[in-house]
Enzyme design. Structure first.
Site, mmCIF file in Angstrom:
data_model
loop_
_atom_site.group_PDB
_atom_site.id
_atom_site.type_symbol
_atom_site.label_atom_id
_atom_site.label_comp_id
_atom_site.label_asym_id
_atom_site.label_seq_id
_atom_site.Cartn_x
_atom_site.Cartn_y
_atom_site.Cartn_z
ATOM 1 N N SER A 43 0.799 -1.232 0.000
ATOM 2 C CA SER A 43 0.000 0.000 0.000
ATOM 3 C C SER A 43 0.826 1.274 0.000
ATOM 4 O O SER A 43 0.304 2.345 -0.291
ATOM 5 C CB SER A 43 -0.950 0.017 1.199
ATOM 6 N N LYS A 85 1.374 4.743 6.837
ATOM 7 C CA LYS A 85 0.701 5.534 5.797
ATOM 8 C C LYS A 85 1.310 6.928 5.798
ATOM 9 O O LYS A 85 2.095 7.294 6.654
ATOM 10 C CB LYS A 85 -0.810 5.646 6.063
#
Length: 163
Positions: A43, A85
């Site tokens: 991701s 993230k």
């Protein structure tokens, strides 16, 4: 010969003590200061590749850890796993994505690390980040499960900083 034997015993004892002290320090460092983690998803590609090792500084994050653009590590609210993230916005800011382009407070954000051709046609928001929260996105937006799905992350979910 007796004197030489005592010298060897003393040397072995010093080496043993040195090894025990070193292992104790390394264990303490690992438990309370630095933690290596293997990235298990794609991701954050191309910035952080699957299989990469990242090091977490296990101290409370400083205020600059939540600066938009920085990478952050937190406990995922959906499953409790440690997650990495990119910080996009903080409390009070408005986030939206129009045709894969990120806007914060109505201003287009430059994201050279995102492959926009893979996420063309993506729309999200607008949403306003609640006070005391951080909005995060993965760089590989096509596969990332992030604040678009689980919402903004409470500041208390951040318990470490990247080294």
């Amino acid at each position: 010969m007796t004197v030489g034997h005592r010298g060897a015993s003393a040397t072995r004892a010093r080496v043993t003590v040195a090894v025990i002290v070193t292992l104790t320090l390394l264990l303490g460092l690992r438990l309370w200061v630095v933690e290596p983690l293997v990235v298990s998803s794609n991701s954050m590609e191309p910035t952080v590749l699957r299989g990469s090792i990242i090091f977490l500084l296990k101290t409370a994050p400083t205020a600059d850890a939540f600066t938009p653009g920085r990478l952050a590590v937190f406990q995922n609210p959906k499953d409790g796993h440690t997650t990495i993230k990119r910080v996009i916005a903080v409390g009070g800011q408005r986030v939206d994505i129009r045709d894969a382009i990120l806007y914060v407070d109505g201003v287009r954000v430059s994201e050279p690390f995102v492959d926009h051709s893979r996420i063309d046609g993506t729309y999200f928001g607008p949403v306003t980040v609640p006070a005391g929260h951080v909005f995060v996105l993965g760089d590989n937006r096509a596969v990332s499960i992030d604040s678009r799905e689980f919402g903004a992350i409470p500041l208390e979910n951040f318990d470490a900083s990247l080294l």
